[in-house]
Design a protein around this motif. Structure first.
Motif, PDB file in Angstrom:
ATOM      1  N   GLN A 110      67.070  64.629  66.250  1.00  0.00           N
ATOM      2  CA  GLN A 110      67.877  65.658  65.592  1.00  0.00           C
ATOM      3  C   GLN A 110      69.221  65.769  65.890  1.00  0.00           C
ATOM      4  OE1 GLN A 110      66.727  68.240  62.996  1.00  0.00           O
ATOM      5  NE2 GLN A 110      68.971  67.916  62.835  1.00  0.00           N
ATOM      6  N   TYR A 111      70.225  65.472  65.004  1.00  0.00           N
ATOM      7  CA  TYR A 111      71.526  65.315  65.342  1.00  0.00           C
ATOM      8  C   TYR A 111      72.284  66.729  65.016  1.00  0.00           C
ATOM      9  CZ  TYR A 111      71.389  60.104  65.195  1.00  0.00           C
ATOM     10  OH  TYR A 111      71.178  58.719  65.650  1.00  0.00           O
ATOM     11  N   TYR A 112      73.221  66.883  65.953  1.00  0.00           N
ATOM     12  CA  TYR A 112      74.180  67.952  65.587  1.00  0.00           C
ATOM     13  C   TYR A 112      75.469  67.479  65.812  1.00  0.00           C
ATOM     14  CZ  TYR A 112      70.133  71.193  66.435  1.00  0.00           C
ATOM     15  OH  TYR A 112      69.121  72.012  66.205  1.00  0.00           O
ATOM     16  N   THR A 113      76.610  68.276  65.275  1.00  0.00           N
ATOM     17  CA  THR A 113      77.919  67.839  65.549  1.00  0.00           C
ATOM     18  C   THR A 113      78.463  69.100  65.963  1.00  0.00           C
ATOM     19  OG1 THR A 113      78.434  68.508  63.016  1.00  0.00           O
ATOM     20  CG2 THR A 113      78.130  66.095  63.668  1.00  0.00           C
ATOM     21  N   TYR A 114      79.423  68.895  67.011  1.00  0.00           N
ATOM     22  CA  TYR A 114      80.290  69.961  67.549  1.00  0.00           C
ATOM     23  C   TYR A 114      81.358  69.449  67.983  1.00  0.00           C
ATOM     24  CZ  TYR A 114      81.636  73.552  70.867  1.00  0.00           C
ATOM     25  OH  TYR A 114      82.332  74.760  71.580  1.00  0.00           O
ATOM     26  N   GLU A 115      82.646  69.825  67.597  1.00  0.00           N
ATOM     27  CA  GLU A 115      83.698  69.379  67.560  1.00  0.00           C
ATOM     28  C   GLU A 115      83.819  67.964  67.188  1.00  0.00           C
ATOM     29  OE1 GLU A 115      85.061  70.654  71.562  1.00  0.00           O
ATOM     30  OE2 GLU A 115      85.419  73.002  70.894  1.00  0.00           O
ATOM     31  N   ASN A 116      84.269  67.041  68.349  1.00  0.00           N
ATOM     32  CA  ASN A 116      84.155  65.710  68.166  1.00  0.00           C
ATOM     33  C   ASN A 116      82.922  64.987  68.731  1.00  0.00           C
ATOM     34  OD1 ASN A 116      85.382  65.804  70.591  1.00  0.00           O
ATOM     35  ND2 ASN A 116      86.555  63.986  70.095  1.00  0.00           N
ATOM     36  N   PHE A 117      82.093  65.805  69.146  1.00  0.00           N
ATOM     37  CA  PHE A 117      80.573  65.371  69.813  1.00  0.00           C
ATOM     38  C   PHE A 117      79.732  65.017  69.020  1.00  0.00           C
ATOM     39  CE2 PHE A 117      83.013  68.266  72.801  1.00  0.00           C
ATOM     40  CZ  PHE A 117      83.093  67.521  74.075  1.00  0.00           C
ATOM     41  N   GLU A 118      78.900  63.930  69.222  1.00  0.00           N
ATOM     42  CA  GLU A 118      77.707  63.870  68.605  1.00  0.00           C
ATOM     43  C   GLU A 118      76.681  64.191  69.426  1.00  0.00           C
ATOM     44  OE1 GLU A 118      76.371  60.552  65.406  1.00  0.00           O
ATOM     45  OE2 GLU A 118      75.510  59.991  67.393  1.00  0.00           O
ATOM     46  N   ILE A 119      75.748  65.142  69.319  1.00  0.00           N
ATOM     47  CA  ILE A 119      74.510  65.595  70.077  1.00  0.00           C
ATOM     48  C   ILE A 119      73.364  65.347  69.273  1.00  0.00           C
ATOM     49  CG2 ILE A 119      73.736  67.856  71.355  1.00  0.00           C
ATOM     50  CD1 ILE A 119      76.705  69.097  70.599  1.00  0.00           C
ATOM     51  N   SER A 120      72.458  64.836  70.103  1.00  0.00           N
ATOM     52  CA  SER A 120      71.055  64.735  69.796  1.00  0.00           C
ATOM     53  C   SER A 120      69.959  65.072  70.523  1.00  0.00           C
ATOM     54  CB  SER A 120      70.848  63.242  69.259  1.00  0.00           C
ATOM     55  OG  SER A 120      70.955  62.417  70.656  1.00  0.00           O
ATOM     56  N   LEU A 121      68.859  65.615  69.817  1.00  0.00           N
ATOM     57  CA  LEU A 121      67.990  66.063  70.710  1.00  0.00           C
ATOM     58  C   LEU A 121      66.660  64.883  70.361  1.00  0.00           C
ATOM     59  CD1 LEU A 121      67.729  69.836  69.948  1.00  0.00           C
ATOM     60  CD2 LEU A 121      68.742  68.666  71.695  1.00  0.00           C
ATOM     61  N   ASP A 122      66.448  64.388  71.468  1.00  0.00           N
ATOM     62  CA  ASP A 122      65.373  63.105  71.209  1.00  0.00           C
ATOM     63  C   ASP A 122      63.978  63.497  71.957  1.00  0.00           C
ATOM     64  OD1 ASP A 122      67.667  61.854  70.349  1.00  0.00           O
ATOM     65  OD2 ASP A 122      68.166  61.093  72.218  1.00  0.00           O
ATOM     66  N   ASP A 123      63.295  63.146  70.677  1.00  0.00           N
ATOM     67  CA  ASP A 123      61.740  63.363  71.107  1.00  0.00           C
ATOM     68  C   ASP A 123      61.017  61.834  71.205  1.00  0.00           C
ATOM     69  OD1 ASP A 123      58.998  63.893  71.205  1.00  0.00           O
ATOM     70  OD2 ASP A 123      58.689  64.969  69.206  1.00  0.00           O
ATOM     71  N   VAL A 124      61.062  60.980  72.265  1.00  0.00           N
ATOM     72  CA  VAL A 124      60.710  59.589  72.538  1.00  0.00           C
ATOM     73  C   VAL A 124      59.419  59.653  72.614  1.00  0.00           C
ATOM     74  CG1 VAL A 124      61.465  57.720  73.682  1.00  0.00           C
ATOM     75  CG2 VAL A 124      63.232  59.570  73.314  1.00  0.00           C
ATOM     76  N   GLU A 125      58.713  58.816  72.073  1.00  0.00           N
ATOM     77  CA  GLU A 125      57.000  58.422  72.540  1.00  0.00           C
ATOM     78  C   GLU A 125      57.274  58.050  73.934  1.00  0.00           C
ATOM     79  OE1 GLU A 125      55.360  55.699  69.465  1.00  0.00           O
ATOM     80  OE2 GLU A 125      55.873  56.715  67.737  1.00  0.00           O
ATOM     81  N   GLY A 126      56.395  58.901  74.655  1.00  0.00           N
ATOM     82  CA  GLY A 126      56.145  58.418  75.780  1.00  0.00           C
ATOM     83  C   GLY A 126      56.936  59.149  77.062  1.00  0.00           C
ATOM     84  N   LEU A 127      58.025  60.007  76.570  1.00  0.00           N
ATOM     85  CA  LEU A 127      58.945  60.442  77.425  1.00  0.00           C
ATOM     86  C   LEU A 127      58.887  62.120  77.216  1.00  0.00           C
ATOM     87  CD1 LEU A 127      62.004  58.354  77.501  1.00  0.00           C
ATOM     88  CD2 LEU A 127      60.041  58.419  79.332  1.00  0.00           C
ATOM     89  N   SER A 128      59.554  62.941  78.186  1.00  0.00           N
ATOM     90  CA  SER A 128      60.019  64.495  78.097  1.00  0.00           C
ATOM     91  C   SER A 128      61.070  64.435  77.085  1.00  0.00           C
ATOM     92  CB  SER A 128      60.348  64.773  79.428  1.00  0.00           C
ATOM     93  OG  SER A 128      59.261  64.437  80.445  1.00  0.00           O
ATOM     94  N   PRO A 129      61.308  65.482  76.684  1.00  0.00           N
ATOM     95  CA  PRO A 129      62.538  65.959  75.688  1.00  0.00           C
ATOM     96  C   PRO A 129      63.670  65.691  76.245  1.00  0.00           C
ATOM     97  CG  PRO A 129      60.913  67.780  75.823  1.00  0.00           C
ATOM     98  CD  PRO A 129      60.447  66.869  76.908  1.00  0.00           C
ATOM     99  N   TYR A 130      64.586  65.134  75.736  1.00  0.00           N
ATOM    100  CA  TYR A 130      65.871  64.817  76.022  1.00  0.00           C
ATOM    101  C   TYR A 130      67.085  65.030  75.035  1.00  0.00           C
ATOM    102  CZ  TYR A 130      64.802  62.006  79.911  1.00  0.00           C
ATOM    103  OH  TYR A 130      64.137  61.250  81.631  1.00  0.00           O
ATOM    104  N   MET A 131      68.243  65.325  75.641  1.00  0.00           N
ATOM    105  CA  MET A 131      69.421  65.442  74.729  1.00  0.00           C
ATOM    106  C   MET A 131      70.461  64.425  75.182  1.00  0.00           C
ATOM    107  SD  MET A 131      71.716  68.993  74.035  1.00  0.00           S
ATOM    108  CE  MET A 131      72.346  69.191  75.853  1.00  0.00           C
ATOM    109  N   GLU A 132      71.221  64.100  74.348  1.00  0.00           N
ATOM    110  CA  GLU A 132      72.298  63.032  74.540  1.00  0.00           C
ATOM    111  C   GLU A 132      73.438  63.648  73.822  1.00  0.00           C
ATOM    112  OE1 GLU A 132      70.402  58.473  74.359  1.00  0.00           O
ATOM    113  OE2 GLU A 132      71.870  59.052  72.906  1.00  0.00           O
TER     114      GLU A 132
END
Length: 178
Positions: A110-132
């Motif tokens: 799931q992508y978000y934009t904020y100022e000049n940042f690209e933020i993603s919430l990542d549901d990766v098969e086999g891993l805990s939740p992450y944000m980049e």
């Protein structure tokens, strides 16, 4: 282009979505991504800290080269990406010249934009939740300042630990080889 990226393990997507909404981040798109990573016949990417992958999304297919990381604080490195017509044809070409498939990583992002940042919430098969959180820089831009801005944004979102400098592929490799 230089990509400055920091990822962190998060407790829950729902909690982070509320925090992102509160600071004014805008939900931009959601997509499924399948990344096929390749091992080189010439150099050990694990040793050189490089990556070559084919990414297929809902609408596009890309081939991406990621250069060695430029520092120890974040995943800051050169990235070269090109849209391609067919993941299967690209995979065939790479395998014909000696590359081999190393691992496939699948995630809902799931992508978000904020100022000049690209933020993603990542549901990766086999891993805990992450944000980049990522910033793309052109030319000779100062990536250390970009890193600091990313860490300040994480802090604004209440995240001060759980940062991960390794790729999702490496995280999965560590799980399967432990």
């Amino acid at each position: 282009m230089i990509e400055v990226e920091v990822k962190a393990k998060i407790e829950s997507f729902e909690e982070m979505e509320k925090k992102l909404e509160k600071i004014g981040a805008v939900k931009s798109k959601k997509e499924f991504q399948e990344d096929i990573y390749f091992a080189s016949p010439i150099v050990d990417f694990a040793q050189t800290d490089e990556a070559l992958r084919i990414r297929t999304t809902n609408n596009n297919t890309f081939i991406t080269y990621k250069g060695p990381k430029l520092n120890r604080e974040a995943k800051t490195r050169k990235e070269v990406e090109m849209t391609i017509e067919s993941a299967e044809k690209a995979k065939d070409i790479l395998e014909e010249i000696g590359f081999r498939q190393a691992r496939t990583v699948r995630k809902n992002r799931q992508y978000y934009t904020y100022e000049n940042f690209e933020i993603s919430l990542d549901d990766v098969e086999g891993l805990s939740p992450y944000m980049e959180i990522e910033i793309a820089l052109e030319g000779d831009a100062d990536y250390s300042e970009a890193q600091q801005r990313i860490f300040r944004l994480f802090e604004k979102l209440g995240i001060t630990e759980g940062f991960e400098r390794t790729s999702y592929m490496e995280l999965l490799e560590n799980i399967y080889t432990s």
